[in-house]
Design a protein around this motif. Structure first.
Motif, PDB file in Angstrom:
ATOM      1  N   ARG A  30       0.873  -1.175   0.000  1.00 28.56           N
ATOM      2  CA  ARG A  30       0.000   0.000   0.000  1.00 28.56           C
ATOM      3  C   ARG A  30       0.903   1.215   0.000  1.00 28.56           C
ATOM      4  NH1 ARG A  30      -1.684   3.070   3.874  1.00 28.56           N
ATOM      5  NH2 ARG A  30      -1.335   1.555   5.504  1.00 28.56           N
ATOM      6  N   THR A  31       0.716   2.075  -0.988  1.00 30.85           N
ATOM      7  CA  THR A  31       1.565   3.255  -1.111  1.00 30.85           C
ATOM      8  C   THR A  31       1.072   4.370  -0.202  1.00 30.85           C
ATOM      9  OG1 THR A  31       0.280   4.271  -2.892  1.00 30.85           O
ATOM     10  CG2 THR A  31       1.987   2.683  -3.535  1.00 30.85           C
ATOM     11  N   GLU A  32       1.834   5.441  -0.147  1.00 29.77           N
ATOM     12  CA  GLU A  32       1.498   6.603   0.674  1.00 29.77           C
ATOM     13  C   GLU A  32       0.123   7.168   0.308  1.00 29.77           C
ATOM     14  OE1 GLU A  32       3.818  10.703   1.977  1.00 29.77           O
ATOM     15  OE2 GLU A  32       4.534   9.526   0.285  1.00 29.77           O
ATOM     16  N   GLN A  33      -0.234   7.130  -0.979  1.00 29.65           N
ATOM     17  CA  GLN A  33      -1.537   7.630  -1.427  1.00 29.65           C
ATOM     18  C   GLN A  33      -2.644   6.587  -1.288  1.00 29.65           C
ATOM     19  OE1 GLN A  33       1.244   7.987  -3.405  1.00 29.65           O
ATOM     20  NE2 GLN A  33       1.579  10.136  -2.978  1.00 29.65           N
ATOM     21  N   GLY A  34      -2.309   5.391  -0.810  1.00 27.28           N
ATOM     22  CA  GLY A  34      -3.311   4.347  -0.602  1.00 27.28           C
ATOM     23  C   GLY A  34      -3.495   3.385  -1.761  1.00 27.28           C
ATOM     24  N   ARG A  35      -2.676   3.489  -2.790  1.00 26.17           N
ATOM     25  CA  ARG A  35      -2.788   2.568  -3.923  1.00 26.17           C
ATOM     26  C   ARG A  35      -2.354   1.176  -3.487  1.00 26.17           C
ATOM     27  NH1 ARG A  35       0.101   3.229  -9.860  1.00 26.17           N
ATOM     28  NH2 ARG A  35      -0.986   1.484 -10.844  1.00 26.17           N
ATOM     29  N   GLN A  36      -3.157   0.190  -3.841  1.00 26.76           N
ATOM     30  CA  GLN A  36      -2.851  -1.199  -3.515  1.00 26.76           C
ATOM     31  C   GLN A  36      -2.108  -1.843  -4.688  1.00 26.76           C
ATOM     32  OE1 GLN A  36      -3.645  -2.734  -0.546  1.00 26.76           O
ATOM     33  NE2 GLN A  36      -4.487  -0.806   0.165  1.00 26.76           N
ATOM     34  N   LEU A  37      -0.990  -2.474  -4.396  1.00 27.18           N
ATOM     35  CA  LEU A  37      -0.200  -3.193  -5.392  1.00 27.18           C
ATOM     36  C   LEU A  37       0.150  -4.565  -4.819  1.00 27.18           C
ATOM     37  CD1 LEU A  37       2.245  -0.318  -6.410  1.00 27.18           C
ATOM     38  CD2 LEU A  37       0.385  -1.229  -7.810  1.00 27.18           C
ATOM     39  N   LEU A  38       0.429  -5.506  -5.704  1.00 26.36           N
ATOM     40  CA  LEU A  38       0.831  -6.849  -5.291  1.00 26.36           C
ATOM     41  C   LEU A  38       2.149  -7.201  -5.954  1.00 26.36           C
ATOM     42  CD1 LEU A  38      -2.595  -8.628  -5.770  1.00 26.36           C
ATOM     43  CD2 LEU A  38      -1.545  -8.030  -3.602  1.00 26.36           C
ATOM     44  N   LEU A  39       3.035  -7.783  -5.196  1.00 27.27           N
ATOM     45  CA  LEU A  39       4.289  -8.314  -5.710  1.00 27.27           C
ATOM     46  C   LEU A  39       4.167  -9.827  -5.566  1.00 27.27           C
ATOM     47  CD1 LEU A  39       6.950  -7.274  -6.875  1.00 27.27           C
ATOM     48  CD2 LEU A  39       7.859  -7.206  -4.563  1.00 27.27           C
ATOM     49  N   THR A  40       3.989 -10.518  -6.699  1.00 27.06           N
ATOM     50  CA  THR A  40       3.646 -11.938  -6.688  1.00 27.06           C
ATOM     51  C   THR A  40       4.645 -12.771  -7.470  1.00 27.06           C
ATOM     52  OG1 THR A  40       1.312 -11.308  -6.652  1.00 27.06           O
ATOM     53  CG2 THR A  40       1.797 -13.590  -7.175  1.00 27.06           C
ATOM     54  N   TRP A  49       9.387 -11.943  -9.553  1.00 25.40           N
ATOM     55  CA  TRP A  49       8.163 -11.483  -8.915  1.00 25.40           C
ATOM     56  C   TRP A  49       7.557 -10.405  -9.805  1.00 25.40           C
ATOM     57  CZ3 TRP A  49       6.990 -12.880  -3.617  1.00 25.40           C
ATOM     58  CH2 TRP A  49       7.926 -13.748  -3.064  1.00 25.40           C
ATOM     59  N   HIS A  50       6.227 -10.406  -9.975  1.00 25.53           N
ATOM     60  CA  HIS A  50       5.552  -9.431 -10.834  1.00 25.53           C
ATOM     61  C   HIS A  50       4.772  -8.436  -9.985  1.00 25.53           C
ATOM     62  CE1 HIS A  50       5.564 -12.712 -14.162  1.00 25.53           C
ATOM     63  NE2 HIS A  50       6.753 -12.203 -13.929  1.00 25.53           N
ATOM     64  N   LEU A  51       4.835  -7.165 -10.372  1.00 28.06           N
ATOM     65  CA  LEU A  51       4.133  -6.090  -9.686  1.00 28.06           C
ATOM     66  C   LEU A  51       2.841  -5.796 -10.446  1.00 28.06           C
ATOM     67  CD1 LEU A  51       4.258  -3.926  -7.405  1.00 28.06           C
ATOM     68  CD2 LEU A  51       5.318  -2.419  -9.115  1.00 28.06           C
ATOM     69  N   GLY A  66       5.802  -3.823 -13.161  1.00 32.61           N
ATOM     70  CA  GLY A  66       7.212  -4.003 -12.864  1.00 32.61           C
ATOM     71  C   GLY A  66       7.494  -5.446 -12.503  1.00 32.61           C
ATOM     72  N   ARG A  67       8.753  -5.701 -12.253  1.00 31.30           N
ATOM     73  CA  ARG A  67       9.150  -7.036 -11.824  1.00 31.30           C
ATOM     74  C   ARG A  67      10.435  -6.945 -11.023  1.00 31.30           C
ATOM     75  NH1 ARG A  67      11.330  -9.930 -17.328  1.00 31.30           N
ATOM     76  NH2 ARG A  67      12.964  -8.420 -17.697  1.00 31.30           N
ATOM     77  N   VAL A  68      10.605  -7.965 -10.194  1.00 34.96           N
ATOM     78  CA  VAL A  68      11.822  -8.097  -9.391  1.00 34.96           C
ATOM     79  C   VAL A  68      12.406  -9.458  -9.719  1.00 34.96           C
ATOM     80  CG1 VAL A  68      12.776  -8.253  -7.056  1.00 34.96           C
ATOM     81  CG2 VAL A  68      10.893  -6.670  -7.531  1.00 34.96           C
TER      82      VAL A  68
END
Length: 119
Positions: A30-40, A49-51, A66-68
């Motif tokens: 969860r970002t500072e602005q409240g956006r929900q993201l998943l790193l899977t 891992w995919h963002l 994105g990806r890691v």
């Protein structure tokens, strides 16, 4: 497991959470602005891992922001490299949250005092 990221003034700047410590497959961000993201991670043996904004198991083709990629440099001492790639549409606070979450990802994959085998 939950991680909270703070700025220099101590204000919350994002969070990352995982359901468990062992063989974690997904971090909820969860970002500072409240956006929900998943790193899977697509599977337990994948090194990438995919963002996304939606869960890949619930959405057939979620948009990837994105990806890691994780690679082992020296397994004897546990040295690993994390390459983070992000879509230019992510703003600065979203990028900070993703980078901070990679530190959490490393801790979840290799808990302090844990075994040297990557999760």
């Amino acid at each position: 497991m939950e991680f909270r990221f703070t700025d220099a003034e101590g204000r919350e700047a994002g969070t990352a959470g995982a359901r468990g410590l062992v063989k974690t497959r997904q971090l909820s961000l969860r970002t500072e602005q409240g956006r929900q993201l998943l790193l899977t991670r697509p599977g337990l043996l994948h090194a990438e891992w995919h963002l996304t904004e939606t869960d890949p198991e619930e959405s057939p083709a979620p948009e990837t922001f994105g990806r890691v990629t994780v690679s082992t440099i020296d397994s004897w001492i546990g040295l690993q490299q994390y390459v983070v790639e992000m879509d230019p549409r992510l703003d600065a606070s979203e990028r900070r949250t993703v980078v901070a979450s990679v530190v959490c990802l490393h801790l979840l994959r290799r808990p302090p005092g844990g075994i040297a085998t990557p999760a």
